[in-house]
Scaffold this active site. Structure first.
Site, PDB file in Angstrom:
ATOM      1  N   HIS A 158       0.712  -1.185   0.084  1.00 34.97           N
ATOM      2  CA  HIS A 158      -0.102  -0.041  -0.057  1.00 34.97           C
ATOM      3  C   HIS A 158       0.776   1.234  -0.106  1.00 34.97           C
ATOM      4  O   HIS A 158       0.427   2.573   0.044  1.00 34.97           O
ATOM      5  CB  HIS A 158      -1.139  -0.169   1.230  1.00 34.97           C
ATOM      6  CG  HIS A 158      -0.512   0.259   2.455  1.00 34.97           C
ATOM      7  ND1 HIS A 158       0.263  -0.904   3.132  1.00 34.97           N
ATOM      8  CD2 HIS A 158      -0.219   1.388   3.115  1.00 34.97           C
ATOM      9  CE1 HIS A 158       0.918  -0.264   4.329  1.00 34.97           C
ATOM     10  NE2 HIS A 158       0.673   1.099   4.333  1.00 34.97           N
TER      11      HIS A 158
HETATM   12  C1  UD1 Z   1      -2.277   5.512   5.745  1.00 33.72           C
HETATM   13  C2  UD1 Z   1      -1.327   6.009   6.395  1.00 33.72           C
HETATM   14  C3  UD1 Z   1       0.255   5.222   6.121  1.00 33.72           C
HETATM   15  C4  UD1 Z   1      -0.464   3.783   6.752  1.00 33.72           C
HETATM   16  C5  UD1 Z   1      -1.698   3.529   6.263  1.00 33.72           C
HETATM   17  C6  UD1 Z   1      -2.154   2.345   6.779  1.00 33.72           C
HETATM   18  C7  UD1 Z   1      -1.037   8.596   6.124  1.00 33.72           C
HETATM   19  C8  UD1 Z   1      -0.174   9.635   5.444  1.00 33.72           C
HETATM   20  N1  UD1 Z   1      -0.950   7.241   5.660  1.00 33.72           N
HETATM   21  O1  UD1 Z   1      -1.987   5.590   4.381  1.00 33.72           O
HETATM   22  O2  UD1 Z   1       1.026   5.549   6.935  1.00 33.72           O
HETATM   23  O3  UD1 Z   1       0.636   2.851   6.358  1.00 33.72           O
HETATM   24  O4  UD1 Z   1      -2.854   4.366   6.159  1.00 33.72           O
HETATM   25  O5  UD1 Z   1      -2.977   1.456   6.357  1.00 33.72           O
HETATM   26  O6  UD1 Z   1      -1.532   8.577   7.088  1.00 33.72           O
HETATM   27  N2  UD1 Z   1      -9.418   4.056   1.471  1.00 33.72           N
HETATM   28  C9  UD1 Z   1     -10.613   3.617   1.454  1.00 33.72           C
HETATM   29  N3  UD1 Z   1     -11.253   2.969   2.751  1.00 33.72           N
HETATM   30  C10 UD1 Z   1     -10.641   3.426   3.788  1.00 33.72           C
HETATM   31  C11 UD1 Z   1      -9.594   4.244   3.841  1.00 33.72           C
HETATM   32  C12 UD1 Z   1      -8.948   4.437   2.791  1.00 33.72           C
HETATM   33  O7  UD1 Z   1     -11.101   3.187   0.408  1.00 33.72           O
HETATM   34  O8  UD1 Z   1     -11.369   2.864   4.870  1.00 33.72           O
HETATM   35  C13 UD1 Z   1      -8.847   4.592   0.235  1.00 33.72           C
HETATM   36  C14 UD1 Z   1      -9.319   5.948  -0.186  1.00 33.72           C
HETATM   37  O9  UD1 Z   1      -9.323   5.858  -1.485  1.00 33.72           O
HETATM   38  C15 UD1 Z   1      -8.113   6.654   0.182  1.00 33.72           C
HETATM   39  C16 UD1 Z   1      -6.828   5.878   0.297  1.00 33.72           C
HETATM   40  O10 UD1 Z   1      -7.336   4.584   0.347  1.00 33.72           O
HETATM   41  O11 UD1 Z   1      -7.964   7.931  -0.455  1.00 33.72           O
HETATM   42  C17 UD1 Z   1      -5.739   6.152   0.954  1.00 33.72           C
HETATM   43  O12 UD1 Z   1      -6.125   6.439   2.302  1.00 33.72           O
HETATM   44  P1  UD1 Z   1      -5.462   7.215   3.258  1.00 33.72           P
HETATM   45  O13 UD1 Z   1      -5.874   7.265   4.785  1.00 33.72           O
HETATM   46  O14 UD1 Z   1      -5.278   8.689   2.865  1.00 33.72           O
HETATM   47  O15 UD1 Z   1      -3.840   6.726   3.074  1.00 33.72           O
HETATM   48  P2  UD1 Z   1      -3.373   5.382   3.239  1.00 33.72           P
HETATM   49  O16 UD1 Z   1      -2.769   5.087   1.975  1.00 33.72           O
HETATM   50  O17 UD1 Z   1      -4.502   4.301   3.604  1.00 33.72           O
HETATM   51  N1  UDP Z   2      -3.566  -6.191   8.969  1.00 37.66           N
HETATM   52  C1  UDP Z   2      -4.706  -6.724   9.015  1.00 37.66           C
HETATM   53  N2  UDP Z   2      -5.311  -7.131   7.850  1.00 37.66           N
HETATM   54  C2  UDP Z   2      -4.941  -7.096   6.538  1.00 37.66           C
HETATM   55  C3  UDP Z   2      -3.447  -6.270   6.466  1.00 37.66           C
HETATM   56  C4  UDP Z   2      -2.990  -5.801   7.802  1.00 37.66           C
HETATM   57  O1  UDP Z   2      -5.479  -6.840  10.197  1.00 37.66           O
HETATM   58  O2  UDP Z   2      -5.417  -7.669   5.714  1.00 37.66           O
HETATM   59  C5  UDP Z   2      -2.970  -5.529  10.223  1.00 37.66           C
HETATM   60  C6  UDP Z   2      -1.604  -6.022  10.340  1.00 37.66           C
HETATM   61  O3  UDP Z   2      -1.430  -7.279  11.037  1.00 37.66           O
HETATM   62  C7  UDP Z   2      -0.792  -4.787  11.252  1.00 37.66           C
HETATM   63  C8  UDP Z   2      -1.771  -3.750  10.899  1.00 37.66           C
HETATM   64  O4  UDP Z   2      -2.897  -4.175   9.939  1.00 37.66           O
HETATM   65  O5  UDP Z   2      -1.395  -5.299  12.716  1.00 37.66           O
HETATM   66  C9  UDP Z   2      -0.763  -2.969   9.752  1.00 37.66           C
HETATM   67  O6  UDP Z   2      -1.369  -2.015   9.044  1.00 37.66           O
HETATM   68  P1  UDP Z   2      -0.945  -1.137   7.693  1.00 37.66           P
HETATM   69  O7  UDP Z   2       0.038  -2.417   7.036  1.00 37.66           O
HETATM   70  O8  UDP Z   2      -2.257  -0.896   7.145  1.00 37.66           O
HETATM   71  O9  UDP Z   2      -0.141  -0.023   8.162  1.00 37.66           O
HETATM   72  P2  UDP Z   2       1.451   0.107   8.331  1.00 37.66           P
HETATM   73  O10 UDP Z   2       1.675  -0.691   9.532  1.00 37.66           O
HETATM   74  O11 UDP Z   2       2.252   0.134   7.211  1.00 37.66           O
HETATM   75  O12 UDP Z   2       1.373   1.801   8.871  1.00 37.66           O
END
Ligand code: UD1
Ligand code: UDP
Length: 364
Positions: free
Chosen positions: A209
């Protein structure tokens, strides 16, 4: 500046990785009789990215959901700040606790600091030294504004010291995400995962991601080629984050008979799948840590990591799109690890240590 305070502790969460970090802190602080308010900013909102963690981990329902949703960084951070400023002004907490490095984290730190409210940062001091990562900006700003810097690793403590943070603000507490893992480990059922995904031999799990992997077409094309080559070696289950899902689909990620793309999984199901995996391919921060404790080889598709302790004291290694296939072959040939090192204080007691520090702070 300097609004009056009471002894209320406000926890600000919002994105998936926040929830397993906050769970043990909330639980440990509750046993110390501290008044707490749990805020969910609404940064993540899909059931599989949010609600399922509360249910599976027994986290109390948020007292407040700000419902900020998705958007560009400025808009998302600003919307969170506007809503938090109103809430903090009304509730006047003694302490705001923020987690990790997401936009919700930095938004809360900016608002609390301008209102003169003390900030505790859980997972302080991690550094990738890569300013192209939005998370690195969030980490630097949050740590600069925080009064209690709660670090998960020795290198994080050193980074904060090098940046001039006073030693009495820094606490090496261990890793609350690992508290959650250890507490729930008996629920991680690899056999159930194999049955659910119809897997018989060795298999891999992947999560992807990071903007550096899934945002630009040229990166995506290389990523898809690398993942297809990895899948030539053993099946790959990919519980795919919503970010980049459309772009990865268009670029043909699904077009390999041994790749199975799923919606994000609940924590318990995901960790069950990881527990039985021969290898994990990821760009997640948390997954690098979890595989380290479970002893599952982790191939991190990034040029750097803010969690080098998972390499020096764990099962992680950095790979590129080009080196991924050969590393997968090596790891599969080596088979399951019989022993591996783990980082100091990743022992399931970080929440207790953090709660002691927070309780002392609000007691004055
Ligand atoms: C965010 C965090 C990242 C973290 C990740 C964990 C920031 C800058 N980034 O990235 O550090 O590793 O979360 O998962 O805060 N979306 C959905 N449903 C949801 C949430 C998001 O469809 O419930 C989609 C939307 O299109 C959105 C995109 O995901 O625009 C990105 O979501 P966003 O929270 O902005 O950043 P992440 O890439 O999720
Ligand atoms: N995770 C989960 N289901 C998934 C993928 C990840 O429960 O399908 C959990 C994972 O075990 C960890 C957390 O989500 O506890 C990590 O989140 P993510 O990778 O979104 O964020 P990051 O750690 O990179 O910020």
């Amino acid at each position: 500046m300097g609004i009056p305070v009471n002894s209320l502790v406000v926890h600000v969460t919002g994105a998936r990785p926040n929830f397993p970090k906050a769970a043990p802190v909330l639980e440990a602080l509750a046993t110390r009789g501290v008044e707490q308010l749990l805020v969910h900013t609404g940064q993540h909102y899909d059931e599989r990215m949010s609600e399922i963690f509360f249910r599976q981990l027994g986290i109390p329902q948020p007292d407040v959901n700000l419902g900020v949703g998705s958007g560009p960084h400025g808009a998302q951070t600003a919307a969170t700040m506007v809503a938090l400023e109103e809430l903090f002004t009304e509730r006047r907490p003694a302490l705001v606790v923020v987690y990790g490095d997401v936009n919700s984290t930095v938004a809360a730190a900016l608002v609390a600091s301008k209102l003169g409210i003390a900030i505790a940062h859980v997972e302080a001091g991690l550094r990738s030294f890569d300013m192209t990562m939005p998370e690195e900006i969030n980490r630097l700003v949050t740590d600069r504004l925080s009064n209690l810097l709660l670090a998960t690793s020795v290198d994080a403590v050193a980074h904060l010291g090098n940046e001039g943070v006073a030693a009495d603000k820094i606490h090496f507490v261990g890793n609350p995400m690992i508290d959650t893992l250890l507490k729930n480990i008996d629920r991680f059922d690899a056999d159930a995962a194999r049955a659910a995904f119809d897997l018989s031999g060795p298999y891999q799990v992947a999560t992807l991601h990071r903007p550096g992997n899934v945002d630009r077409p040229e990166d995506i094309a290389r990523l898809v080629t690398a993942m297809h080559q990895a899948a030539d070696e053993a099946p790959v289950i990919i519980p795919l984050h919503p970010r980049g899902r459309g772009r990865l689909t268009e670029a043909g990620l699904f077009d390999h008979p041994a790749i199975r793309v799923e919606d994000p999984l609940g924590y318990v199901e995901f960790m069950g799948l990881v527990r039985g995996a021969a290898a994990v391919i990821t760009d997640s921060g948390g997954v690098q840590e979890e595989t380290t404790i479970l002893g599952i080889p982790c191939l991190t598709l990034r040029p750097n990591t803010e969690r080098p302790v998972t390499i020096t004291n764990g099962t992680n290694q950095l790979v590129t799109h080009e080196t991924l296939p050969s590393r997968v072959r090596e790891v599969l040939a080596e088979g399951p690890l019989s022993q591996w090192p783990t980082p100091p204080l990743w022992d399931g007691r970080a929440g207790e240590r953090i709660a002691d520090i927070l309780a002392r702070k609000v007691a004055g």
